[in-house]
Design a protein around this motif. Structure first.
Motif, PDB file in Angstrom:
ATOM      1  N   ALA A 117     -15.002 -34.745 -15.143  1.00  0.00           N
ATOM      2  CA  ALA A 117     -16.057 -35.601 -15.474  1.00  0.00           C
ATOM      3  C   ALA A 117     -15.602 -36.962 -16.044  1.00  0.00           C
ATOM      4  O   ALA A 117     -15.935 -37.988 -15.690  1.00  0.00           O
ATOM      5  CB  ALA A 117     -16.829 -35.066 -16.774  1.00  0.00           C
ATOM      6  N   LEU A 118     -14.327 -36.798 -16.756  1.00  0.00           N
ATOM      7  CA  LEU A 118     -13.509 -37.951 -17.085  1.00  0.00           C
ATOM      8  C   LEU A 118     -13.447 -38.765 -16.207  1.00  0.00           C
ATOM      9  O   LEU A 118     -13.180 -40.157 -15.937  1.00  0.00           O
ATOM     10  CB  LEU A 118     -12.313 -37.574 -17.936  1.00  0.00           C
ATOM     11  CG  LEU A 118     -11.703 -38.693 -18.473  1.00  0.00           C
ATOM     12  CD1 LEU A 118     -12.381 -39.651 -19.552  1.00  0.00           C
ATOM     13  CD2 LEU A 118     -10.516 -37.949 -19.124  1.00  0.00           C
ATOM     14  N   ALA A 119     -12.852 -38.164 -14.876  1.00  0.00           N
ATOM     15  CA  ALA A 119     -12.265 -38.888 -13.756  1.00  0.00           C
ATOM     16  C   ALA A 119     -13.484 -39.623 -13.014  1.00  0.00           C
ATOM     17  O   ALA A 119     -13.493 -40.949 -12.546  1.00  0.00           O
ATOM     18  CB  ALA A 119     -11.517 -38.020 -12.571  1.00  0.00           C
ATOM     19  N   LEU A 170     -16.032 -41.010 -14.580  1.00  0.00           N
ATOM     20  CA  LEU A 170     -16.363 -41.734 -15.563  1.00  0.00           C
ATOM     21  C   LEU A 170     -15.390 -42.957 -15.431  1.00  0.00           C
ATOM     22  O   LEU A 170     -15.676 -44.185 -15.608  1.00  0.00           O
ATOM     23  CB  LEU A 170     -16.310 -41.410 -16.845  1.00  0.00           C
ATOM     24  CG  LEU A 170     -17.660 -40.345 -17.629  1.00  0.00           C
ATOM     25  CD1 LEU A 170     -17.413 -40.088 -18.626  1.00  0.00           C
ATOM     26  CD2 LEU A 170     -19.087 -41.224 -17.060  1.00  0.00           C
ATOM     27  N   LEU A 171     -14.139 -42.850 -15.221  1.00  0.00           N
ATOM     28  CA  LEU A 171     -13.068 -43.755 -15.049  1.00  0.00           C
ATOM     29  C   LEU A 171     -13.211 -44.595 -13.679  1.00  0.00           C
ATOM     30  O   LEU A 171     -12.702 -45.766 -13.753  1.00  0.00           O
ATOM     31  CB  LEU A 171     -11.625 -43.081 -15.039  1.00  0.00           C
ATOM     32  CG  LEU A 171     -11.364 -42.431 -16.282  1.00  0.00           C
ATOM     33  CD1 LEU A 171     -10.142 -42.036 -16.347  1.00  0.00           C
ATOM     34  CD2 LEU A 171     -11.106 -43.594 -17.494  1.00  0.00           C
ATOM     35  N   ILE A 172     -13.772 -44.009 -12.726  1.00  0.00           N
ATOM     36  CA  ILE A 172     -13.734 -44.664 -11.464  1.00  0.00           C
ATOM     37  C   ILE A 172     -14.848 -46.090 -11.660  1.00  0.00           C
ATOM     38  O   ILE A 172     -14.350 -47.134 -11.061  1.00  0.00           O
ATOM     39  CB  ILE A 172     -14.506 -43.734 -10.311  1.00  0.00           C
ATOM     40  CG1 ILE A 172     -13.464 -42.878 -10.034  1.00  0.00           C
ATOM     41  CG2 ILE A 172     -14.855 -44.479  -9.024  1.00  0.00           C
ATOM     42  CD1 ILE A 172     -13.782 -41.667  -8.895  1.00  0.00           C
ATOM     43  N   PRO A 173     -16.095 -45.842 -12.177  1.00  0.00           N
ATOM     44  CA  PRO A 173     -16.638 -47.002 -12.271  1.00  0.00           C
ATOM     45  C   PRO A 173     -16.147 -47.914 -13.445  1.00  0.00           C
ATOM     46  O   PRO A 173     -16.370 -49.132 -13.263  1.00  0.00           O
ATOM     47  CB  PRO A 173     -18.145 -46.505 -12.994  1.00  0.00           C
ATOM     48  CG  PRO A 173     -18.021 -45.058 -12.737  1.00  0.00           C
ATOM     49  CD  PRO A 173     -16.899 -44.602 -12.654  1.00  0.00           C
ATOM     50  N   LEU A 174     -15.541 -47.544 -14.368  1.00  0.00           N
ATOM     51  CA  LEU A 174     -14.673 -48.349 -15.213  1.00  0.00           C
ATOM     52  C   LEU A 174     -13.631 -49.228 -14.357  1.00  0.00           C
ATOM     53  O   LEU A 174     -13.602 -50.377 -14.816  1.00  0.00           O
ATOM     54  CB  LEU A 174     -14.278 -47.544 -16.590  1.00  0.00           C
ATOM     55  CG  LEU A 174     -13.325 -48.259 -17.558  1.00  0.00           C
ATOM     56  CD1 LEU A 174     -14.346 -49.123 -18.166  1.00  0.00           C
ATOM     57  CD2 LEU A 174     -12.457 -47.401 -18.479  1.00  0.00           C
ATOM     58  N   PHE A 175     -12.876 -48.747 -13.812  1.00  0.00           N
ATOM     59  CA  PHE A 175     -11.815 -49.423 -13.137  1.00  0.00           C
ATOM     60  C   PHE A 175     -12.658 -50.352 -11.916  1.00  0.00           C
ATOM     61  O   PHE A 175     -11.825 -51.525 -11.836  1.00  0.00           O
ATOM     62  CB  PHE A 175     -10.899 -48.366 -12.439  1.00  0.00           C
ATOM     63  CG  PHE A 175     -10.021 -47.691 -13.405  1.00  0.00           C
ATOM     64  CD1 PHE A 175      -9.260 -48.339 -14.249  1.00  0.00           C
ATOM     65  CD2 PHE A 175      -9.657 -46.506 -12.927  1.00  0.00           C
ATOM     66  CE1 PHE A 175      -8.562 -47.761 -15.188  1.00  0.00           C
ATOM     67  CE2 PHE A 175      -8.691 -45.734 -13.835  1.00  0.00           C
ATOM     68  CZ  PHE A 175      -8.288 -46.440 -15.027  1.00  0.00           C
ATOM     69  N   ALA A 176     -13.613 -49.980 -11.528  1.00  0.00           N
ATOM     70  CA  ALA A 176     -14.490 -50.783 -10.457  1.00  0.00           C
ATOM     71  C   ALA A 176     -14.832 -52.143 -11.289  1.00  0.00           C
ATOM     72  O   ALA A 176     -14.814 -53.083 -10.926  1.00  0.00           O
ATOM     73  CB  ALA A 176     -15.625 -50.087  -9.821  1.00  0.00           C
TER      74      ALA A 176
END
Length: 61
Positions: free
Chosen positions: A3-5, A7-13
């Motif tokens: 779930a953390l991964a 959430l991190l994908i849109p953050l990095f995008a």
């Protein structure tokens, strides 16, 4: 952890989009001024070239 991964994908995008957006909207007028000055020098040189060659041609005749 998965779930953390996700959430991190849109953050990095979003961070990447912000960096790209600031790069695209930067002020690039400094380069334009130098290019316009170079073009003005080119025009001046091209205006002088025909009169110089015409004068040299008339001396040869």
């Amino acid at each position: 952890m998965a779930a953390l991964a996700w959430l991190l994908i849109p953050l990095f995008a979003a961070i990447g989009a912000g960096i790209w957006g600031s790069w695209v909207s930067r002020d690039r007028t400094i380069g334009d001024i130098a290019e316009l000055n170079g073009y003005a020098r080119f025009r001046d040189a091209m205006e002088k070239a025909p009169s110089d060659t015409a004068a040299a041609g008339s001396d040869a005749v």
